[in-house]
Scaffold this active site. Structure first.
Site, PDB file in Angstrom:
ATOM      1  N   HIS A 169       0.736  -1.356  -0.054  1.00  7.79           N
ATOM      2  CA  HIS A 169       0.025  -0.100   0.102  1.00  7.79           C
ATOM      3  C   HIS A 169       0.743   1.403  -0.005  1.00  7.79           C
ATOM      4  CE1 HIS A 169      -2.826  -3.117   1.621  1.00  7.79           C
ATOM      5  NE2 HIS A 169      -3.746  -2.174   1.070  1.00  7.79           N
ATOM      6  N   ASP A 243      -4.575  -5.909  -7.722  1.00 14.67           N
ATOM      7  CA  ASP A 243      -4.886  -5.200  -6.355  1.00 14.67           C
ATOM      8  C   ASP A 243      -5.115  -3.706  -6.871  1.00 14.67           C
ATOM      9  OD1 ASP A 243      -5.191  -4.672  -3.605  1.00 14.67           O
ATOM     10  OD2 ASP A 243      -3.172  -5.565  -3.216  1.00 14.67           O
TER      11      ASP A 243
END
Length: 272
Positions: A169, A243
């Site tokens: 992330h 993702d």
């Protein structure tokens, strides 16, 4: 209004509902009212021939998107501790029914990452553990439970995020072990899921030099990893999703090719 118009024109095939842990008003009824609205707008363009995909990231535990809508389910490590495939299946089936009651039809779970790195900052409780065969056994059972509930599950984060010390992330992690080590640890759970008929697999923003030998390209953008290994070697015939492309792992890869608009989407499509 903009979303309304795009749906009516058939420009949108799928939507992702982002988690909002603070919204105590997000009851099942309220979320369902919203997803019904989305589907109705999409039917203007497609009728019932191409249903709108509505997905969410429900993984159990603290990755439950709607804590005020239904009871909190345990995380994967807790499910693994029970060590019962029958109970893992029951968990997936009932949790899937809860998720489906909100109008969601695709869930980005379960995680098949084998958490072999104790300092892993992002997987942890999301994994079924550090034993590849146990992760495969429990993950496939949950996956089958989701399917039995009428919801489409997704195995993630291929080829495995459990060995990293960085969080994709906020960074672009690398998995630097030889392919033999990956085939002994990270990859068996995904192989088991493919053999069991999983409909979707999600890629991780992970540089894996032993699988992508020509460039420092994360798995999400690597044709060798997605088409060459996941599809041809493991025989996966379902849908591959990335993702989130808003994550730093994807953005750092985009920066390497000059941040051209739309380039990351193009590269992901070309990868498979």
């Amino acid at each position: 209004p903009q979303l309304h118009e795009h749906l009516k024109r058939g420009n949108i095939g799928g939507l992702f509902l982002h988690r909002d842990l603070s919204a105590q008003s997000n009851t099942v009824g309220r979320v369902r009212k919203y997803t019904d609205w989305l589907k109705q707008r999409s039917r203007v363009a497609w009728g019932d021939s191409l249903p709108l995909i509505i997905s969410s990231d429900d993984e159990g535990g603290h990755f439950n998107n709607y804590p005020y809508a239904f009871k909190e389910w345990p995380n994967n490590l807790a499910i693994a501790a029970v060590n019962s495939t029958a109970k893992a299946y029951m968990y997936g089936r009932q949790y899937g029914k809860d998720i489906r009651s909100t109008g969601v039809n695709v869930v980005f779970a379960p995680c098949m990452d084998v958490n072999v790195e104790p300092l892993n900052p992002v997987i942890g409780l999301r994994s079924f553990g550090s034993n590849p065969s146990a992760v495969a056994r429990m993950g496939v059972s949950v996956m089958k439970g989701f399917l039995a509930s009428g919801i489409f599950p997704t195995l993630k984060h291929f080829p495995g995020h459990g060995r990293t010390k960085l969080d994709s992330h906020i960074a672009l992690p690398s998995v630097t072990v030889p392919l033999k080590a990956l085939e002994e640890t990270e990859l068996p759970p995904f192989q088991a899921g493919v053999l069991a008929g999983v409909p979707l697999v999600m890629t991780g923003h992970l540089i894996v030099p032993s699988m992508e030998t020509q460039q420092a390209w994360p798995a999400t953008f690597s044709k060798k990893i997605i088409t060459g290994y996941l599809r041809k070697k493991l025989g996966f015939r379902g849908v591959v999703v990335t993702d989130s492309l808003s994550m730093a792992g994807a953005k750092k890869a985009a920066a390497a090719i000059g941040n051209k608009p739309g380039e990351v989407f193009f590269q992901a499509l070309m990868a498979g």
